[in-house]
Design a protein around this motif. Structure first.
Motif, PDB file in Angstrom:
ATOM      1  N   SER A  29       0.835  -1.208   0.000  1.00 32.64           N
ATOM      2  CA  SER A  29       0.000   0.000   0.000  1.00 32.64           C
ATOM      3  C   SER A  29       0.864   1.251   0.000  1.00 32.64           C
ATOM      4  O   SER A  29       0.621   2.202  -0.764  1.00 32.64           O
ATOM      5  CB  SER A  29      -0.917   0.016   1.221  1.00 32.64           C
ATOM      6  N   ILE A  30       1.876   1.259   0.851  1.00 31.13           N
ATOM      7  CA  ILE A  30       2.761   2.422   0.935  1.00 31.13           C
ATOM      8  C   ILE A  30       3.543   2.600  -0.361  1.00 31.13           C
ATOM      9  O   ILE A  30       3.725   3.723  -0.855  1.00 31.13           O
ATOM     10  CB  ILE A  30       3.726   2.277   2.131  1.00 31.13           C
ATOM     11  N   LEU A  31       3.987   1.493  -0.945  1.00 29.60           N
ATOM     12  CA  LEU A  31       4.746   1.569  -2.196  1.00 29.60           C
ATOM     13  C   LEU A  31       3.876   2.124  -3.331  1.00 29.60           C
ATOM     14  O   LEU A  31       4.358   2.902  -4.169  1.00 29.60           O
ATOM     15  CB  LEU A  31       5.286   0.182  -2.565  1.00 29.60           C
ATOM     16  N   ILE A  32       2.607   1.716  -3.376  1.00 27.96           N
ATOM     17  CA  ILE A  32       1.703   2.213  -4.422  1.00 27.96           C
ATOM     18  C   ILE A  32       1.515   3.723  -4.286  1.00 27.96           C
ATOM     19  O   ILE A  32       1.612   4.472  -5.275  1.00 27.96           O
ATOM     20  CB  ILE A  32       0.338   1.496  -4.345  1.00 27.96           C
ATOM     21  N   VAL A  33       1.252   4.180  -3.062  1.00 26.47           N
ATOM     22  CA  VAL A  33       1.050   5.610  -2.851  1.00 26.47           C
ATOM     23  C   VAL A  33       2.337   6.381  -3.148  1.00 26.47           C
ATOM     24  O   VAL A  33       2.309   7.458  -3.765  1.00 26.47           O
ATOM     25  CB  VAL A  33       0.573   5.884  -1.414  1.00 26.47           C
ATOM     26  N   ALA A  34       3.481   5.815  -2.724  1.00 22.85           N
ATOM     27  CA  ALA A  34       4.762   6.470  -2.993  1.00 22.85           C
ATOM     28  C   ALA A  34       5.038   6.547  -4.492  1.00 22.85           C
ATOM     29  O   ALA A  34       5.572   7.545  -4.992  1.00 22.85           O
ATOM     30  CB  ALA A  34       5.889   5.717  -2.290  1.00 22.85           C
ATOM     31  N   ALA A  35       4.663   5.503  -5.223  1.00 16.98           N
ATOM     32  CA  ALA A  35       4.882   5.489  -6.673  1.00 16.98           C
ATOM     33  C   ALA A  35       4.071   6.582  -7.366  1.00 16.98           C
ATOM     34  O   ALA A  35       4.506   7.153  -8.374  1.00 16.98           O
ATOM     35  CB  ALA A  35       4.503   4.124  -7.244  1.00 16.98           C
ATOM     36  N   VAL A  36       2.891   6.875  -6.825  1.00 19.79           N
ATOM     37  CA  VAL A  36       2.076   7.959  -7.385  1.00 19.79           C
ATOM     38  C   VAL A  36       2.607   9.316  -6.940  1.00 19.79           C
ATOM     39  O   VAL A  36       2.657  10.276  -7.722  1.00 19.79           O
ATOM     40  CB  VAL A  36       0.599   7.804  -6.958  1.00 19.79           C
ATOM     41  N   ASN A 184     -12.400  -6.593   4.115  1.00 12.94           N
ATOM     42  CA  ASN A 184     -11.914  -6.310   2.771  1.00 12.94           C
ATOM     43  C   ASN A 184     -13.038  -5.735   1.936  1.00 12.94           C
ATOM     44  O   ASN A 184     -14.166  -6.232   1.965  1.00 12.94           O
ATOM     45  CB  ASN A 184     -11.391  -7.582   2.083  1.00 12.94           C
ATOM     46  N   LEU A 185     -12.709  -4.708   1.159  1.00 14.45           N
ATOM     47  CA  LEU A 185     -13.703  -4.124   0.276  1.00 14.45           C
ATOM     48  C   LEU A 185     -14.157  -5.142  -0.764  1.00 14.45           C
ATOM     49  O   LEU A 185     -15.333  -5.199  -1.122  1.00 14.45           O
ATOM     50  CB  LEU A 185     -13.113  -2.888  -0.412  1.00 14.45           C
ATOM     51  N   SER A 186     -13.230  -5.954  -1.231  1.00  4.17           N
ATOM     52  CA  SER A 186     -13.550  -6.934  -2.273  1.00  4.17           C
ATOM     53  C   SER A 186     -14.556  -7.973  -1.790  1.00  4.17           C
ATOM     54  O   SER A 186     -15.382  -8.464  -2.566  1.00  4.17           O
ATOM     55  CB  SER A 186     -12.279  -7.627  -2.758  1.00  4.17           C
ATOM     56  N   ILE A 205      -9.144  -4.053  -6.106  1.00  5.44           N
ATOM     57  CA  ILE A 205     -10.197  -3.347  -5.372  1.00  5.44           C
ATOM     58  C   ILE A 205      -9.710  -2.964  -3.980  1.00  5.44           C
ATOM     59  O   ILE A 205      -9.914  -1.832  -3.517  1.00  5.44           O
ATOM     60  CB  ILE A 205     -11.468  -4.213  -5.287  1.00  5.44           C
ATOM     61  N   ASN A 206      -9.041  -3.889  -3.317  1.00  2.00           N
ATOM     62  CA  ASN A 206      -8.567  -3.625  -1.954  1.00  2.00           C
ATOM     63  C   ASN A 206      -7.492  -2.542  -1.922  1.00  2.00           C
ATOM     64  O   ASN A 206      -7.479  -1.692  -1.021  1.00  2.00           O
ATOM     65  CB  ASN A 206      -8.026  -4.908  -1.327  1.00  2.00           C
ATOM     66  N   TYR A 207      -6.604  -2.557  -2.907  1.00  2.00           N
ATOM     67  CA  TYR A 207      -5.556  -1.533  -2.927  1.00  2.00           C
ATOM     68  C   TYR A 207      -6.099  -0.176  -3.379  1.00  2.00           C
ATOM     69  O   TYR A 207      -5.578   0.869  -2.976  1.00  2.00           O
ATOM     70  CB  TYR A 207      -4.383  -1.982  -3.801  1.00  2.00           C
ATOM     71  N   LEU A 208      -7.142  -0.193  -4.212  1.00  3.98           N
ATOM     72  CA  LEU A 208      -7.808   1.063  -4.554  1.00  3.98           C
ATOM     73  C   LEU A 208      -8.346   1.733  -3.293  1.00  3.98           C
ATOM     74  O   LEU A 208      -8.227   2.949  -3.109  1.00  3.98           O
ATOM     75  CB  LEU A 208      -8.976   0.787  -5.509  1.00  3.98           C
ATOM     76  N   PHE A 209      -8.945   0.925  -2.433  1.00  3.21           N
ATOM     77  CA  PHE A 209      -9.482   1.449  -1.182  1.00  3.21           C
ATOM     78  C   PHE A 209      -8.373   2.065  -0.331  1.00  3.21           C
ATOM     79  O   PHE A 209      -8.511   3.187   0.186  1.00  3.21           O
ATOM     80  CB  PHE A 209     -10.183   0.342  -0.394  1.00  3.21           C
ATOM     81  N   ALA A 444      -6.048  -0.115   9.816  1.00 12.12           N
ATOM     82  CA  ALA A 444      -5.577  -1.263  10.596  1.00 12.12           C
ATOM     83  C   ALA A 444      -6.522  -2.453  10.436  1.00 12.12           C
ATOM     84  O   ALA A 444      -6.077  -3.600  10.330  1.00 12.12           O
ATOM     85  CB  ALA A 444      -5.456  -0.874  12.072  1.00 12.12           C
ATOM     86  N   CYS A 445      -7.831  -2.184  10.406  1.00  7.41           N
ATOM     87  CA  CYS A 445      -8.798  -3.265  10.172  1.00  7.41           C
ATOM     88  C   CYS A 445      -8.590  -3.877   8.783  1.00  7.41           C
ATOM     89  O   CYS A 445      -8.611  -5.100   8.618  1.00  7.41           O
ATOM     90  CB  CYS A 445     -10.225  -2.732  10.285  1.00  7.41           C
ATOM     91  N   ALA A 446      -8.399  -3.007   7.790  1.00  7.26           N
ATOM     92  CA  ALA A 446      -8.264  -3.474   6.414  1.00  7.26           C
ATOM     93  C   ALA A 446      -6.982  -4.279   6.198  1.00  7.26           C
ATOM     94  O   ALA A 446      -6.915  -5.114   5.292  1.00  7.26           O
ATOM     95  CB  ALA A 446      -8.288  -2.291   5.456  1.00  7.26           C
ATOM     96  N   THR A 447      -5.968  -4.041   7.013  1.00 11.82           N
ATOM     97  CA  THR A 447      -4.706  -4.779   6.885  1.00 11.82           C
ATOM     98  C   THR A 447      -4.541  -5.811   7.998  1.00 11.82           C
ATOM     99  O   THR A 447      -3.425  -6.180   8.345  1.00 11.82           O
ATOM    100  CB  THR A 447      -3.512  -3.805   6.880  1.00 11.82           C
ATOM    101  N   SER A 448      -5.666  -6.240   8.559  1.00  6.37           N
ATOM    102  CA  SER A 448      -5.677  -7.378   9.480  1.00  6.37           C
ATOM    103  C   SER A 448      -6.173  -8.603   8.723  1.00  6.37           C
ATOM    104  O   SER A 448      -7.075  -8.497   7.889  1.00  6.37           O
ATOM    105  CB  SER A 448      -6.598  -7.110  10.679  1.00  6.37           C
ATOM    106  N   ARG A 449      -5.598  -9.739   8.986  1.00  2.00           N
ATOM    107  CA  ARG A 449      -5.974 -10.955   8.251  1.00  2.00           C
ATOM    108  C   ARG A 449      -7.409 -11.359   8.557  1.00  2.00           C
ATOM    109  O   ARG A 449      -8.157 -11.765   7.678  1.00  2.00           O
ATOM    110  CB  ARG A 449      -5.007 -12.094   8.584  1.00  2.00           C
ATOM    111  N   GLN A 450      -7.798 -11.252   9.818  1.00  2.00           N
ATOM    112  CA  GLN A 450      -9.155 -11.603  10.223  1.00  2.00           C
ATOM    113  C   GLN A 450      -9.429 -11.000  11.589  1.00  2.00           C
ATOM    114  O   GLN A 450      -8.550 -10.942  12.442  1.00  2.00           O
ATOM    115  CB  GLN A 450      -9.337 -13.125  10.270  1.00  2.00           C
ATOM    116  N   LEU A 451     -10.667 -10.512  11.784  1.00  2.00           N
ATOM    117  CA  LEU A 451     -11.062  -9.937  13.062  1.00  2.00           C
ATOM    118  C   LEU A 451     -12.416 -10.497  13.458  1.00  2.00           C
ATOM    119  O   LEU A 451     -13.349 -10.508  12.651  1.00  2.00           O
ATOM    120  CB  LEU A 451     -11.155  -8.409  12.981  1.00  2.00           C
TER     121      LEU A 451
END
Length: 530
Positions: A29-36, A184-186, A205-209, A444-451
């Motif tokens: 996620s950080i790499l995608i935003v940094a690339a933009v 996950n949004l997806s 979809i998830n990385y767009l979010f 943090a919720c979106a980057t948790s495997r399961q809650l």
């Protein structure tokens, strides 16, 4: 099981279990935003031109898509609210009570969805419309006091809240009723897209979010910080600039980092209550010491105009005259709300356990709209009166000095202006901290495997995102790339339109399928009122 008990159990499990945080998703996620962001930093002028060109192309060619989206969302939500599905309680057990009280829930939803931008635009948006009028009107026509105010109420009204509410209902139903404990949004599109959500499409979809969420945090920063710094400069005679902006951001960071560490119940909820008390006190003070009768009268006129012309405002594209007003304002707002909608959906999901689908829909559309209308009626009405009586040329100031400077000058006209501005600074900092806190929590919720139900994401994960959503916009503030990132984040609204359509299709299919099978154990009968 109570919230406290489930949270305690989650903490006990996490002591011996491996990390539940998805480190790979965090890094990518950080790499995608940094690339933009990197090209925007290295080539700021070209980057700004490219972002503006893409956004202009998007609003011109897809204006009908954006204008149709909130109408589709409202029809879908009204259908759910009045149907038997509105009685479904968002919980595995239909006898569960809501986790949070109605007042706490409303405050958290309202402040997460508005933050500092509402106070800023409530006092100034009509001024922009006064000089660049809609619907072929002449600039500075006195009728624009009412129509300009009405447009602001419309832009922050039920259309915005409907687009926030669709992801909230879709995610809440899947998480609490279907017991798919993945933020996950997806996952909320699975009913429409099937197994495609497990492949590259779902990943995209998830990385767009996540990209849109970081951009939304930058947008809140870009709107809120100048207003707060201008208020401080006005009261204490300071010089507005990057140094003052940084100091404000660091104070906000300290507040929301502490709040994030405390968790949802002790952190975000308490901040939301505190923010609500301060902001409502400011609004009440303006109403009492300002021209009360005029404010209320103009409010009646503006709200009435909005209701009377709602369908026209929702569908006008100005296709013949091609003045560009709907694309520059309404389509821009709708793109902004759509980019922000998945965040709101995920946050509202987390705080809506035990509420019925109808309660979520009515709460967001009615209370959300009423709250934003109150700000526009009071703060906007006061600034219109200043213009009409010649005390302050607000419309000219908005266009020459910008919205933050204009709204501070509006507050400077109040009796006891210094105290009001100090309250505005405190309110702005807490509102910004609340937004950042909510954003860090959702990320943090979106980057948790399961809650599980009631389970908090790991504290280290929450604090990681607190760090990211502070440092990243802060670094862009130094190099002037913040505005371009805001535009880039809004551009993701176009693909998110189709994600939201998939959400509505998925929710519709799940509700009808689950109603026909006893294995899901949904009892579609009226529930006790809470």
């Amino acid at each position: 099981m109570s919230y406290a008990a489930s949270d305690k159990g989650a903490q006990e499990r996490s002591a011996s279990a491996p990390s539940n945080s998805n480190r790979r998703m965090q890094i990518i996620s950080i790499l995608i935003v940094a690339a933009v962001a990197l090209p925007l930093i290295l080539f700021p002028e070209q980057g700004k031109q490219s972002m503006d060109m893409i956004f202009g192309w998007m609003t011109r060619n897809f204006d009908v898509v954006f204008l149709g989206m909130p109408l589709a969302c409202m029809l879908f939500l009204v259908y759910l609210a009045i149907s038997r599905f509105g009685d479904i309680r968002l919980s595995a057990r239909q006898t569960d009570k809501p986790e949070f009280s109605k007042s706490s829930w409303i405050m958290m939803v309202f402040l997460a969805g508005n933050a500092t931008g509402l106070m800023l635009w409530a006092g100034t948006e009509w001024g922009f419309h006064f000089n660049w009028p809609p619907l072929g009107m002449d600039a500075k026509d006195p009728a624009l006091y009412t129509i300009g105010q009405a447009y602001g109420i419309f832009h922050w009204g039920p259309s915005a809240w409907a687009m926030y509410c669709v992801p909230a209902v879709a995610m809440s139903y899947i998480f609490y009723v279907r017991q798919t404990h993945i933020y996950n949004l997806s996952e909320s599109c699975r009913g429409a897209l099937g197994g495609l959500v497990d492949g590259p499409l779902g990943t995209a979809i998830n990385y767009l979010f996540l990209f849109g969420m970081l951009g939304a945090a930058a947008t809140s920063l870009g709107l809120g910080t100048p207003m707060i710094s201008t208020a401080l400069a006005s009261v204490f005679g300071l010089t507005p600039g990057v140094e003052l902006d940084i100091a404000i951001i660091l104070v906000c960071t300290a507040v929301f980092t502490i709040s994030s560490g405390l968790g949802l119940d002790k952190g975000i909820k308490r901040l939301s209550i505190f923010s609500t008390v301060i902001t409502l006190a400011i609004v009440a003070y303006i109403l009492l010491v300002g021209p009360t009768h005029f404010i209320i009268s103009l409010g009646f006129d503006s709200v009435g105009y909005t209701l009377q012309h709602f369908l026209e405002l929702s569908t006008v594209t100005d296709s013949v005259a091609k003045g560009g007003f709907p694309q520059a304002w309404t389509v821009f707002y709708w793109a902004w709300w759509i980019a922000y909608a998945p965040f709101m959906g995920m946050f509202v999901t987390r705080i809506s356990q035990g509420r019925t689908i109808r309660e979520v829909i009515v709460g967001m559309l009615v209370f959300g709209t009423a709250g934003t209308a109150l700000f526009y009626v009071v703060v906007g009405g006061y600034s219109v009166d200043l213009q009409m009586t010649g005390q302050l040329q607000v419309a000219e100031l908005v266009n020459s000095a910008g919205a933050p400077a204009a709204v501070i000058e509006v507050f400077n006209q109040l009796p006891g202006a210094a105290l009001v501005l100090i309250a505005l600074v405190i309110s702005g900092i807490v509102l910004l901290a609340t937004t950042f806190d909510s954003a860090a929590y959702v990320l943090a919720c979106a980057t948790s495997r399961q809650l599980g139900e009631g389970q908090e994401p790991e504290k280290s994960n929450r604090l990681f995102w607190c760090f990211v959503i502070t440092i990243f916009p802060l670094s862009l503030l130094f190099v002037g790339g913040l505005k371009s990132l805001q535009t880039a984040s809004i551009i993701v609204a176009l693909p998110l339109v189709f994600v939201m359509i998939a959400m509505m299709i998925s929710t519709f299919r799940y509700l009808h399928a689950d109603a026909d099978f006893e294995s899901v154990k949904i009892k579609l009968k009226p529930v006790e009122k809470v």
